[in-house]
Every structure is written in structure tokens, then in C-alpha cells.
Design a protein around this motif. Structure first.
Motif, short mmCIF file in Angstrom:
data_model
loop_
_atom_site.label_atom_id
_atom_site.label_comp_id
_atom_site.label_asym_id
_atom_site.label_seq_id
_atom_site.Cartn_x
_atom_site.Cartn_y
_atom_site.Cartn_z
N SER A 63 -75.86 92.00 -9.69
CA SER A 63 -77.22 91.85 -9.17
C SER A 63 -77.20 92.03 -7.66
N GLU A 64 -78.38 92.14 -7.07
CA GLU A 64 -78.47 92.30 -5.62
C GLU A 64 -77.97 91.06 -4.88
N GLU A 65 -78.09 89.90 -5.51
CA GLU A 65 -77.66 88.66 -4.88
C GLU A 65 -76.14 88.47 -4.96
N ASP A 66 -75.51 89.16 -5.87
CA ASP A 66 -74.07 89.01 -6.09
C ASP A 66 -73.32 89.92 -5.12
N THR A 67 -72.40 89.34 -4.36
CA THR A 67 -71.64 90.12 -3.38
C THR A 67 -70.26 90.54 -3.91
N ASN A 68 -69.88 90.03 -5.07
CA ASN A 68 -68.57 90.32 -5.63
C ASN A 68 -68.64 91.52 -6.58
N LYS A 69 -68.00 92.61 -6.20
CA LYS A 69 -67.99 93.78 -7.04
C LYS A 69 -66.95 93.63 -8.16
N LYS A 70 -67.23 94.27 -9.29
CA LYS A 70 -66.28 94.33 -10.40
C LYS A 70 -66.56 95.59 -11.21
N TRP A 71 -65.62 95.93 -12.07
CA TRP A 71 -65.80 97.09 -12.94
C TRP A 71 -66.67 96.70 -14.13
N ILE A 72 -67.75 97.44 -14.31
CA ILE A 72 -68.74 97.14 -15.36
C ILE A 72 -68.96 98.38 -16.21
N CYS A 73 -69.03 98.18 -17.52
CA CYS A 73 -69.35 99.28 -18.43
C CYS A 73 -70.84 99.59 -18.31
N THR A 74 -71.17 100.77 -17.81
CA THR A 74 -72.57 101.14 -17.59
C THR A 74 -73.11 102.12 -18.62
N PHE A 75 -72.22 102.63 -19.49
CA PHE A 75 -72.69 103.59 -20.50
C PHE A 75 -71.68 103.65 -21.63
N THR A 76 -72.17 103.60 -22.87
CA THR A 76 -71.32 103.73 -24.06
C THR A 76 -71.99 104.69 -25.03
N ILE A 77 -71.21 105.60 -25.60
CA ILE A 77 -71.77 106.48 -26.61
C ILE A 77 -70.73 106.73 -27.69
N LYS A 78 -71.18 106.79 -28.93
CA LYS A 78 -70.30 107.21 -30.02
C LYS A 78 -70.19 108.72 -29.95
N ALA A 79 -69.06 109.19 -29.43
CA ALA A 79 -68.94 110.59 -29.09
C ALA A 79 -68.47 111.46 -30.24
N HIS A 80 -67.69 110.90 -31.16
CA HIS A 80 -67.05 111.68 -32.22
C HIS A 80 -67.02 110.89 -33.52
N TYR A 81 -66.67 111.59 -34.60
CA TYR A 81 -66.54 110.94 -35.91
C TYR A 81 -65.21 110.22 -36.06
N TYR A 82 -64.20 110.67 -35.31
CA TYR A 82 -62.90 110.01 -35.28
C TYR A 82 -62.52 109.78 -33.82
N GLN B 192 -58.34 94.01 -12.32
CA GLN B 192 -59.23 93.57 -13.40
C GLN B 192 -58.70 94.09 -14.73
N LYS B 193 -58.83 93.29 -15.75
CA LYS B 193 -58.47 93.70 -17.10
C LYS B 193 -59.73 93.71 -17.94
N LEU B 194 -60.05 94.88 -18.50
CA LEU B 194 -61.30 95.09 -19.22
C LEU B 194 -61.05 95.02 -20.72
N THR B 195 -61.73 94.10 -21.39
CA THR B 195 -61.55 93.88 -22.83
C THR B 195 -62.89 93.90 -23.55
N GLU B 196 -62.83 93.99 -24.86
CA GLU B 196 -64.06 93.99 -25.66
C GLU B 196 -64.82 92.68 -25.50
N LYS B 197 -64.12 91.57 -25.57
CA LYS B 197 -64.76 90.26 -25.55
C LYS B 197 -65.41 89.94 -24.21
N GLU B 198 -64.71 90.24 -23.13
CA GLU B 198 -65.19 89.82 -21.81
C GLU B 198 -66.04 90.88 -21.10
N ASP B 199 -65.81 92.16 -21.39
CA ASP B 199 -66.40 93.20 -20.55
C ASP B 199 -67.08 94.32 -21.33
N ASN B 200 -67.42 94.09 -22.59
CA ASN B 200 -68.01 95.15 -23.42
C ASN B 200 -67.08 96.34 -23.51
N GLY B 201 -65.77 96.03 -23.65
CA GLY B 201 -64.76 97.08 -23.73
C GLY B 201 -64.62 97.65 -25.13
#
Length: 203
Positions: free
Chosen positions: A109-128, A66-75
Motif C-alpha cells: 500500500s502507499e502507507e507501507d514503506t517496506n518493499k517485498k516481492w509480490i505475485c501481481t499476475f497468475t495465468i494458467k498458461a498450458h495444459y501441462y 525472501q522465500k516465496l511459497t504457496e501458503k504465504e505469498d500466493n506462490g
């Protein structure tokens, strides 16, 4: 190993000499970060703002899962500079966009059987930009940055909270590790190594 030539090389010890066994190509710019997940996947982060997850099919061959990007995967919006595999199978990415993201291999979802990498948490951690990170033996996450600070994060009910901010460096921090005795060691562009214990500067 990863390189600015956009590739990742897999090396294997052949009677005391490491030989290149596989070449992974999936990024469009230099690769600056690598980590391994607990199930043996390789994760790579690049200046092209993407994260690639590689799964081993037959030794020593890895395929792009899998390729994780901003546009497709909240990368991430900017270059990925650090990656860290977590003890529970997830991984964390840190970026020049000042955030870190936690990625989980799961279904939408519970109905979906296909696993994928999902962004589950984002935080602005630093100033730079986030430059490096590690997970402590007790499960806490440590991030460091161009803003000269190290921050300690604890997860409670799926949400990460900052518990400490360590500020002793006078320039960008490039590396942070946990030593065998539980103390932290950090180094950076200020040409010093700093030793920390319980949030207090010691050496």
C-alpha cells in the motif's frame, strides 16, 4: 549453478579459472531454475515448490532476501521449472502446476514503506507443466511446456494476453530462445530443433 543437492554455487573467474566463491542454501529439495534480475538479484526455483530471492550484500556473498511459497505469498502449488528476469525488473516463474506467475518488487500500500516481492499476475498458461520461458526483445513473453506447445504473450495494461500458439513439436519442449535475427528456436524431447518466424514453422 544449481543442483539437485538443494544448493546454488556462485563462481568467479580467477585468472581464467572459475572458483567457487559462495554456497547458497535455502531450499529443501533440488533446484531446477535460476535467473538474474536487472538489479543483480539471483532468483532460484526448486522442486520444493518455493522460489528464493537472493540479494548480494558484499561480493561474492548473497543473502536470502525472501522465500516465496504457496501458503504465504500466493506462490506455486508444484515444482518450479523455469524462471525469467524481465527487462523492467520483475521476474516470471513457470511451474509444473501449469501456471506462470509475474513477481514485482513493491509495497502492499502507499502507507507501507517496506518493499517485498509480490505475485501481481497468475495465468494458467498450458495444459501441462511450464518447462521454459524467455522474453523477446520487443517485450513479449514466450512460454513452452510439456503439452508440446509454445505460447506467445503480450502485456496490455498490466494483463498478459496470448497472441499465438505454436504447435510443431511432438513431445515436451525443454528450451526456447530468440536468435539474433528475431526468429525463435525451440528444442525438446522429440529430438528436433524447430525454427520459427512470425508464428510460422520454417525449418
Amino acid at each position: 549453478t544449481a543442483n539437485q543437492d538443494k544448493t546454488i554455487c556462485i563462481w568467479e573467474d580467477m585468472n581464467g579459472v572459475f572458483q567457487k566463491q559462495s554456497l547458497l542454501e535455502g531450499h529443501s529439495d533440488g533446484v531446477y531454475a535460476l535467473c538474474e534480475t536487472v538489479d543483480g538479484r539471483i532468483v532460484s526455483g526448486s522442486n520444493d515448490k518455493s522460489i528464493c530471492v537472493w540479494k548480494q550484500m558484499t561480493k561474492p556473498n548473497f543473502v536470502l532476501e525472501q522465500k516465496l511459497t504457496e501458503k504465504e505469498d500466493n506462490g506455486h502449488k508444484l515444482s518450479i521449472r523455469s524462471l525469467c528476469g524481465l527487462n523492467d525488473g520483475r521476474f516470471v516463474s513457470g511451474s509444473e502446476d501449469c501456471t506462470y506467475k509475474v513477481w514485482t518488487y513493491t509495497t502492499l500500500s502507499e502507507e507501507d514503506t517496506n518493499k517485498k516481492w509480490i505475485c501481481t499476475f497468475t495465468i494458467k498458461a498450458h495444459y501441462y507443466g511450464v518447462t521454459c520461458m524467455t522474453q523477446l526483445k520487443d517485450g513479449r513473453l514466450v512460454t513452452a511446456s510439456k503439452d508440446k506447445s509454445i505460447r506467445i504473450w503480450e502485456e496490455v495494461n498490466g494483463t498478459f494476453y496470448q497472441t499465438e500458439a505454436l504447435k510443431e513439436h511432438s513431445n515436451t519442449i525443454y528450451s526456447v530462445i530468440e536468435m539474433a535475427d528475431g526468429r525463435l528456436a525451440s528444442s525438446g524431447r522429440d529430438n528436433q530443433v524447430t525454427i520459427w518466424k512470425d508464428g510460422n514453422w520454417r525449418e
